[in-house]
Design a protein around this motif. Structure first.
Motif, PDB file in Angstrom:
ATOM      1  N   PRO A 236       9.676  70.643  46.406  1.00 31.34           N
ATOM      2  CA  PRO A 236       9.018  69.338  46.284  1.00 31.34           C
ATOM      3  C   PRO A 236       8.800  68.907  44.844  1.00 31.34           C
ATOM      4  O   PRO A 236       8.910  67.715  44.537  1.00 31.34           O
ATOM      5  CB  PRO A 236       7.680  69.549  47.009  1.00 31.34           C
ATOM      6  CG  PRO A 236       7.449  71.015  46.980  1.00 31.34           C
ATOM      7  CD  PRO A 236       8.794  71.639  47.043  1.00 31.34           C
ATOM      8  N   VAL A 237       8.512  69.849  43.944  1.00 25.34           N
ATOM      9  CA  VAL A 237       8.254  69.494  42.549  1.00 25.34           C
ATOM     10  C   VAL A 237       9.518  68.966  41.884  1.00 25.34           C
ATOM     11  O   VAL A 237       9.546  67.847  41.328  1.00 25.34           O
ATOM     12  CB  VAL A 237       7.701  70.710  41.771  1.00 25.34           C
ATOM     13  CG1 VAL A 237       7.572  70.364  40.292  1.00 25.34           C
ATOM     14  CG2 VAL A 237       6.359  71.138  42.334  1.00 25.34           C
ATOM     15  N   VAL A 238      10.586  69.746  41.938  1.00 22.24           N
ATOM     16  CA  VAL A 238      11.841  69.339  41.287  1.00 22.24           C
ATOM     17  C   VAL A 238      12.473  68.184  42.049  1.00 22.24           C
ATOM     18  O   VAL A 238      13.081  67.289  41.438  1.00 22.24           O
ATOM     19  CB  VAL A 238      12.803  70.536  41.202  1.00 22.24           C
ATOM     20  CG1 VAL A 238      14.118  70.135  40.539  1.00 22.24           C
ATOM     21  CG2 VAL A 238      12.158  71.677  40.409  1.00 22.24           C
ATOM     22  N   GLY A 239      12.351  68.171  43.367  1.00 24.18           N
ATOM     23  CA  GLY A 239      12.903  67.068  44.141  1.00 24.18           C
ATOM     24  C   GLY A 239      12.242  65.746  43.832  1.00 24.18           C
ATOM     25  O   GLY A 239      12.870  64.689  43.920  1.00 24.18           O
ATOM     26  N   MET A 240      10.982  65.756  43.432  1.00 23.96           N
ATOM     27  CA  MET A 240      10.271  64.526  43.107  1.00 23.96           C
ATOM     28  C   MET A 240      10.443  64.130  41.638  1.00 23.96           C
ATOM     29  O   MET A 240      10.721  62.973  41.334  1.00 23.96           O
ATOM     30  CB  MET A 240       8.782  64.686  43.426  1.00 23.96           C
ATOM     31  CG  MET A 240       7.946  63.437  43.134  1.00 23.96           C
ATOM     32  SD  MET A 240       6.190  63.642  43.537  1.00 23.96           S
ATOM     33  CE  MET A 240       6.267  63.773  45.321  1.00 23.96           C
ATOM     34  N   PHE A 241      10.281  65.079  40.727  1.00 24.07           N
ATOM     35  CA  PHE A 241      10.262  64.754  39.299  1.00 24.07           C
ATOM     36  C   PHE A 241      11.593  64.970  38.590  1.00 24.07           C
ATOM     37  O   PHE A 241      11.808  64.442  37.500  1.00 24.07           O
ATOM     38  CB  PHE A 241       9.196  65.600  38.585  1.00 24.07           C
ATOM     39  CG  PHE A 241       7.799  65.333  39.032  1.00 24.07           C
ATOM     40  CD1 PHE A 241       7.344  64.031  39.180  1.00 24.07           C
ATOM     41  CD2 PHE A 241       6.930  66.372  39.308  1.00 24.07           C
ATOM     42  CE1 PHE A 241       6.038  63.777  39.590  1.00 24.07           C
ATOM     43  CE2 PHE A 241       5.637  66.131  39.710  1.00 24.07           C
ATOM     44  CZ  PHE A 241       5.189  64.827  39.859  1.00 24.07           C
ATOM     45  N   GLY A 242      12.486  65.762  39.170  1.00 24.58           N
ATOM     46  CA  GLY A 242      13.698  66.137  38.466  1.00 24.58           C
ATOM     47  C   GLY A 242      13.448  67.361  37.592  1.00 24.58           C
ATOM     48  O   GLY A 242      12.309  67.682  37.237  1.00 24.58           O
ATOM     49  N   ALA A 243      14.525  68.037  37.218  1.00 24.78           N
ATOM     50  CA  ALA A 243      14.396  69.303  36.507  1.00 24.78           C
ATOM     51  C   ALA A 243      13.835  69.135  35.102  1.00 24.78           C
ATOM     52  O   ALA A 243      12.984  69.911  34.662  1.00 24.78           O
ATOM     53  CB  ALA A 243      15.761  69.999  36.448  1.00 24.78           C
ATOM     54  N   GLU A 244      14.304  68.129  34.376  1.00 27.28           N
ATOM     55  CA  GLU A 244      13.889  67.984  32.981  1.00 27.28           C
ATOM     56  C   GLU A 244      12.387  67.740  32.857  1.00 27.28           C
ATOM     57  O   GLU A 244      11.698  68.391  32.056  1.00 27.28           O
ATOM     58  CB  GLU A 244      14.653  66.831  32.323  1.00 27.28           C
ATOM     59  CG  GLU A 244      14.344  66.685  30.839  1.00 27.28           C
ATOM     60  CD  GLU A 244      15.171  65.600  30.185  1.00 27.28           C
ATOM     61  OE1 GLU A 244      14.975  65.356  28.979  1.00 27.28           O
ATOM     62  OE2 GLU A 244      16.032  64.987  30.868  1.00 27.28           O
ATOM     63  N   LEU A 245      11.864  66.828  33.661  1.00 25.27           N
ATOM     64  CA  LEU A 245      10.430  66.544  33.604  1.00 25.27           C
ATOM     65  C   LEU A 245       9.610  67.718  34.132  1.00 25.27           C
ATOM     66  O   LEU A 245       8.561  68.061  33.565  1.00 25.27           O
ATOM     67  CB  LEU A 245      10.111  65.285  34.408  1.00 25.27           C
ATOM     68  CG  LEU A 245       8.638  64.852  34.454  1.00 25.27           C
ATOM     69  CD1 LEU A 245       8.091  64.628  33.048  1.00 25.27           C
ATOM     70  CD2 LEU A 245       8.475  63.600  35.301  1.00 25.27           C
ATOM     71  N   SER A 246      10.079  68.379  35.195  1.00 21.88           N
ATOM     72  CA  SER A 246       9.354  69.509  35.774  1.00 21.88           C
ATOM     73  C   SER A 246       9.182  70.641  34.775  1.00 21.88           C
ATOM     74  O   SER A 246       8.143  71.299  34.723  1.00 21.88           O
ATOM     75  CB  SER A 246      10.079  70.024  37.020  1.00 21.88           C
ATOM     76  OG  SER A 246      10.143  69.037  38.025  1.00 21.88           O
ATOM     77  N   SER A 247      10.208  70.875  33.956  1.00 22.47           N
ATOM     78  CA  SER A 247      10.134  71.965  32.987  1.00 22.47           C
ATOM     79  C   SER A 247       9.150  71.666  31.859  1.00 22.47           C
ATOM     80  O   SER A 247       8.652  72.584  31.202  1.00 22.47           O
ATOM     81  CB  SER A 247      11.523  72.234  32.385  1.00 22.47           C
ATOM     82  OG  SER A 247      11.979  71.115  31.636  1.00 22.47           O
ATOM     83  N   ARG A 248       8.847  70.391  31.630  1.00 24.21           N
ATOM     84  CA  ARG A 248       7.941  70.013  30.547  1.00 24.21           C
ATOM     85  C   ARG A 248       6.489  69.938  30.994  1.00 24.21           C
ATOM     86  O   ARG A 248       5.586  69.980  30.149  1.00 24.21           O
ATOM     87  CB  ARG A 248       8.350  68.652  29.983  1.00 24.21           C
ATOM     88  CG  ARG A 248       9.708  68.661  29.299  1.00 24.21           C
ATOM     89  CD  ARG A 248      10.050  67.279  28.789  1.00 24.21           C
ATOM     90  NE  ARG A 248      11.357  67.251  28.125  1.00 24.21           N
ATOM     91  CZ  ARG A 248      11.899  66.152  27.615  1.00 24.21           C
ATOM     92  NH1 ARG A 248      11.246  64.995  27.686  1.00 24.21           N
ATOM     93  NH2 ARG A 248      13.086  66.212  27.035  1.00 24.21           N
ATOM     94  N   LEU A 249       6.252  69.828  32.285  1.00 23.66           N
ATOM     95  CA  LEU A 249       4.885  69.694  32.785  1.00 23.66           C
ATOM     96  C   LEU A 249       4.183  71.047  32.793  1.00 23.66           C
ATOM     97  O   LEU A 249       4.770  72.063  33.175  1.00 23.66           O
ATOM     98  CB  LEU A 249       4.900  69.118  34.202  1.00 23.66           C
ATOM     99  CG  LEU A 249       5.450  67.691  34.345  1.00 23.66           C
ATOM    100  CD1 LEU A 249       5.550  67.310  35.818  1.00 23.66           C
ATOM    101  CD2 LEU A 249       4.572  66.701  33.602  1.00 23.66           C
ATOM    102  N   SER A 250       2.922  71.068  32.383  1.00 24.16           N
ATOM    103  CA  SER A 250       2.169  72.319  32.371  1.00 24.16           C
ATOM    104  C   SER A 250       1.648  72.691  33.756  1.00 24.16           C
ATOM    105  O   SER A 250       1.507  73.867  34.072  1.00 24.16           O
ATOM    106  CB  SER A 250       0.997  72.218  31.387  1.00 24.16           C
ATOM    107  OG  SER A 250       0.136  71.145  31.747  1.00 24.16           O
ATOM    108  N   LEU A 251       1.358  71.705  34.590  1.00 26.10           N
ATOM    109  CA  LEU A 251       0.873  71.953  35.946  1.00 26.10           C
ATOM    110  C   LEU A 251       1.655  71.076  36.922  1.00 26.10           C
ATOM    111  O   LEU A 251       1.105  70.164  37.550  1.00 26.10           O
ATOM    112  CB  LEU A 251      -0.627  71.653  36.046  1.00 26.10           C
ATOM    113  CG  LEU A 251      -1.550  72.514  35.183  1.00 26.10           C
ATOM    114  CD1 LEU A 251      -2.951  71.925  35.148  1.00 26.10           C
ATOM    115  CD2 LEU A 251      -1.590  73.944  35.708  1.00 26.10           C
TER     116      LEU A 251
END
Length: 375
Positions: A236-251
């Motif tokens: 759900p995290v990567v499917g919603m935000f995409g990989a690039e943004l997910s890797s930059r988010l702290s939570l």
């Protein structure tokens, strides 16, 4: 076996599940995505093979224990009184350090998601005192708390996953090509880091379980469930935000929850979810504080196993829990003064120490025990 402290192995692995949720949500998703990209949901299954080997190793080690003993007694038996006590002190130091870090990272989660501009000291000291109270009591109560809260937490995870399906973008997860093989392999190291933590962490409390055959089989089934759970956390995290943004988010998980809508009307439930996730922090810190003082008492030559007929048999030396908890709370106040420093602890220092402890420290003691034929 003391009936006041006895638990089943199923209860032990339930405790392991909730303890594993702490590094899974804090560290795994963003760290693994940094390497594996949109194929991150394959990193946990890839980590299953080396972790199966580790499960069989740690199970073989724990099968050498006597009734009422934890892994700490095995350290003493393998290394002898001199080096064994040093190993116990080092283990206690690691447990206290990790407890302090969890107190600090839990406070950061509350500040980022619910209480912006608040002081982390209020949350670290508050949760630390609650964990101290739990560690002062019957250790079985900690495990029973895990049994009570596990349906709520796992049910919340499944509910969040169900409501996130409609927001998933398949292009953020697919296609997967041969070129993703190396990134997924590198990302699986983060999955191994998390899974191995759950595999050895409960060994500090395993003396409450009767010595029965089948630990490796039960551990393998637990591992398969955790692999599935960690894959579901990624989707759900990567499917919603995409990989690039997910890797930059702290939570990333809690930020994803903030963007969900339940039943087309209910929004902004992240405060409730964040509060629920205080329970895994509480369980982990309580277990580690208890295990740290247990290790220190053993290093002082006390017999503190669970073989006594009364709970009071374990009361000698319990005063050590006070300086142990104080040290953890002091560490929580000193580390991670800003976001950059806390990220270094979260993604670099703590994972490296964890891997060293799991794959070098514990196996080295096991090898010494086998060579000396003390196991």
């Amino acid at each position: 076996m003391n009936k006041l402290t006895q638990i089943s192995r199923r209860q032990l692995f339930t405790l392991a599940t909730l303890m594993l949720l702490v590094p899974s949500l804090r560290f795994f998703v963003s760290s693994a995505t940094d390497y594996a990209g949109r194929a991150v949901w394959l990193t946990a299954p890839l980590a299953a093979l080396p972790m199966l080997l580790y499960i069989y190793f740690i199970s073989d080690f724990m099968d050498c224990r006597r009734d009422g003993e934890n892994i700490q007694e095995l350290f003493l038996r393998c290394l002898g009184p001199g080096l064994g006590k040093a190993a116990l002190v080092l283990s206690a130091a690691w447990l206290v350090l990790y407890s302090g870090f969890i107190l600090r990272s839990g406070a950061d989660r509350l500040i980022v998601t619910v209480y912006p501009d608040s002081s982390p000291g209020i949350f670290t000291l508050g949760l630390g005192l609650v964990c101290l109270a739990a560690a002062l009591g019957n250790p079985r109560s900690i495990v029973r708390s895990a049994m009570l809260i596990s349906p709520v937490l796992l049910g919340a995870l499944l509910l969040i996953f169900a409501f996130s399906v409609s927001d998933l973008d398949s292009s953020n997860l697919l296609p997967i090509t041969v070129d993703d093989a190396l990134p997924v392999t590198l990302g699986s190291l983060a999955a191994v880091d998390v899974l191995v933590f759950g595999a050895y962490a409960v060994c500090f409390m395993e003396g409450m379980c009767p010595r029965e055959p089948g630990r490796a089989r039960q551990g393998s089934l637990w591992l398969l469930g955790m692999v599935l759970l960690m894959s579901l956390l990624c989707l759900p995290v990567v499917g919603m935000f995409g990989a690039e943004l997910s890797s930059r988010l702290s939570l990333p998980f809690f930020i994803m929850v903030r963007n969900l809508m339940f039943f087309h009307t209910v929004e902004r439930v992240e405060a409730l979810v964040v509060m629920l996730w205080l329970f895994p922090d509480f369980l982990l810190v309580s277990v580690f504080l208890y295990a740290a003082q247990y290790s220190l008492r053993l290093s002082l030559g006390q017999d503190v196993s669970y073989r006594g007929e009364r709970l009071t048999d374990m009361s000698r030396g319990r005063w050590l829990i006070w300086p142990t908890a104080l040290a953890a709370m002091l560490i929580s106040l000193l580390i991670g003064r800003d976001t950059l420093a806390l990220e270094f602890w979260s993604k670099k220092l703590i994972p490296l120490i964890n891997l060293f402890y799991a794959f070098i420290f514990i196996p080295s003691i096991y090898i010494v025990g086998k060579v000396k034929k003390t196991l």
